[in-house]
Design a protein around this motif. Structure first.
Motif, short mmCIF file in Angstrom:
data_model
loop_
_atom_site.label_atom_id
_atom_site.label_comp_id
_atom_site.label_asym_id
_atom_site.label_seq_id
_atom_site.Cartn_x
_atom_site.Cartn_y
_atom_site.Cartn_z
N UNK A 1 -4.00 -8.38 6.29
CA UNK A 1 -4.71 -7.88 5.35
C UNK A 1 -3.72 -6.98 4.34
N UNK A 2 -3.84 -7.24 3.04
CA UNK A 2 -2.98 -6.44 2.09
C UNK A 2 -2.99 -4.83 2.44
N UNK A 3 -1.90 -4.22 2.48
CA UNK A 3 -1.83 -2.59 2.81
C UNK A 3 -1.24 -2.20 1.33
N UNK A 4 -2.09 -1.49 0.73
CA UNK A 4 -1.51 -0.72 -0.66
C UNK A 4 0.02 0.16 -0.30
N UNK A 5 0.10 0.75 0.65
CA UNK A 5 1.08 1.49 0.99
C UNK A 5 2.56 0.40 1.20
N UNK A 6 2.29 -0.69 1.78
CA UNK A 6 3.45 -1.45 1.75
C UNK A 6 3.68 -2.23 0.45
N UNK A 7 2.41 -2.35 -0.46
CA UNK A 7 2.66 -2.97 -1.52
C UNK A 7 3.41 -2.08 -2.47
N UNK B 1 -2.93 -2.46 -9.30
CA UNK B 1 -4.38 -3.06 -9.73
C UNK B 1 -4.58 -4.33 -9.10
N UNK B 2 -3.51 -5.26 -8.78
CA UNK B 2 -3.63 -6.43 -7.93
C UNK B 2 -2.92 -6.41 -6.90
N UNK B 3 -3.17 -7.20 -5.95
CA UNK B 3 -2.17 -7.46 -4.73
C UNK B 3 -0.88 -8.31 -5.60
N UNK B 4 0.26 -7.68 -5.44
CA UNK B 4 1.25 -8.63 -6.02
C UNK B 4 1.36 -10.11 -5.40
N UNK B 5 1.91 -10.81 -6.61
CA UNK B 5 1.63 -12.51 -6.27
C UNK B 5 2.48 -13.03 -4.91
N UNK B 6 3.61 -12.21 -4.73
CA UNK B 6 4.18 -12.77 -3.56
C UNK B 6 4.39 -11.69 -2.41
N UNK B 7 3.12 -10.69 -2.26
CA UNK B 7 3.27 -9.73 -1.34
C UNK B 7 3.12 -10.36 0.04
N UNK B 8 2.35 -11.46 0.00
CA UNK B 8 2.14 -12.24 1.25
C UNK B 8 3.41 -12.86 1.52
N UNK B 9 4.10 -12.68 2.63
CA UNK B 9 5.36 -13.46 2.94
C UNK B 9 5.58 -13.60 4.44
N UNK C 1 16.43 0.87 -2.84
CA UNK C 1 15.62 -0.39 -3.28
C UNK C 1 15.56 -1.42 -2.08
N UNK C 2 16.55 -1.66 -1.59
CA UNK C 2 16.58 -2.66 -0.29
C UNK C 2 16.06 -2.26 0.87
N UNK C 3 16.13 -1.03 1.18
CA UNK C 3 15.43 -0.36 2.14
C UNK C 3 13.92 -0.46 1.95
N UNK C 4 13.55 -0.10 0.77
CA UNK C 4 11.96 -0.10 0.36
C UNK C 4 11.55 -1.37 0.34
N UNK C 5 12.31 -2.40 0.04
CA UNK C 5 11.75 -3.73 0.08
C UNK C 5 11.63 -4.42 1.35
N UNK C 6 12.69 -3.84 2.32
CA UNK C 6 12.59 -4.50 3.75
C UNK C 6 11.37 -3.74 4.30
N UNK C 7 10.96 -2.42 4.03
CA UNK C 7 9.87 -2.07 4.54
C UNK C 7 8.36 -2.46 4.03
N UNK C 8 8.54 -2.84 2.82
CA UNK C 8 7.54 -3.30 2.08
C UNK C 8 7.06 -4.75 2.42
N UNK C 9 8.03 -5.59 2.96
CA UNK C 9 7.86 -6.69 3.41
C UNK C 9 7.72 -6.90 4.79
#
Lengths: 132, 128
Positions: free
Chosen positions: A16-22, A36-44, B21-29
């Protein structure tokens, strides 16, 4: 790389998309944290690693020999913040080739994301490479 | 939305990422790979320093394209990574229309360092 993993299909897991991770995902890009939207490549594919699809471990790819060859996204429908998606992971092809500097292995892995009613909303294919 | 072959959809320079930025992106993904944040690990793998994530370039492509044509119009994006990107390296990211077939517009995307090194190329399709 474990060539005999070709064709393996993992047990589906949920994401499930997580706004904090996004927000981290966007800030990492140096982009405005527009949620405002789930980023297009959020799912990875990486999100599968802690949900049962640990590709590096299962394919036997040492991290320091791993390269990322590419990604393909196909969008079939919108994904909202409240969508809990079922993810099915398939190791579509696992191949070995002889490169100039030694053997190289390739794995194309498909991630199919579907809503609870079975409607597919996204297909992601990632290509992992292992250097000898 | 009328698009023509050869039309530049966008041509921008994305400033180089720093290590945060790299650390944030790793965390975010949810990416546990230390090669993006651990200098010693990256050097042991044969790189001069930590690597920017390939999916960050994919995310730039998709985000910039969505901003221009609308996220709900995106249909596919196919990216090949061609060279590593290191912290601080600006990327020139460009998208050019390659064709229009029916209601689908196709485009070619490129990412280049300031010295012209290609770091990724891609094709994408979106609804006209």
């Amino acid at each position: 790389m474990n060539l005999d993993m070709q064709g393996h299909v993992y047990a589906p897991f949920k994401v499930k998309p997580d706004p904090a991770l996004a927000e981290k995902f966007l800030r990492g890009q140096g982009a405005e944290a527009d949620l405002s939207t789930v980023p297009p490549t959020y799912m990875i594919f990486l999100r599968g690693e802690t949900r049962g699809a640990d590709l590096f471990a299962d394919l036997g790819i040492p991290r320091q020999k791993a390269l990322h060859g590419g990604q393909r996204y196909e969008w079939f429908g919108p994904i909202g913040w409240d969508d809990e998606l079922d993810v099915t992971v398939t190791l579509e092809t696992v191949t070995e080739k002889q490169g100039k500097g030694g053997k190289i292995w390739f794995a194309d892995v498909a991630f199919d994301y579907a809503r609870a009613d079975g409607t597919r909303v996204l297909r992601e294919i990632t290509r992992l490479i292992e250097r000898e | 939305m009328t698009k023509h072959q050869g039309e530049v959809i966008f041509d921008v320079v994305v400033p180089g990422s720093d290590r945060q930025h790299l650390a944030d992106f790793s965390e975010g993904t949810e990416d546990p790979n230390p090669i993006h944040v651990d200098e010693a690990f990256a050097q042991a793998a044969g790189f001069p320093t930590v690597l920017q994530q390939g999916p960050m370039t994919t995310a730039h492509f998709a985000r910039l394209l969505a901003a221009e044509v609308g996220q709900d119009r995106l249909r596919w994006l196919d990216v090949t990574f061609t060279a590593p990107v290191y912290p601080g390296e600006d990327l020139r990211i460009k998208a050019v229309v390659t064709g229009v077939e029916g209601d689908i517009v196709t485009c070619a995307l490129t990412a280049e360092k300031s010295d012209g090194t290609s770091t990724a190329r891609a094709e994408a399709g979106f609804e006209a």
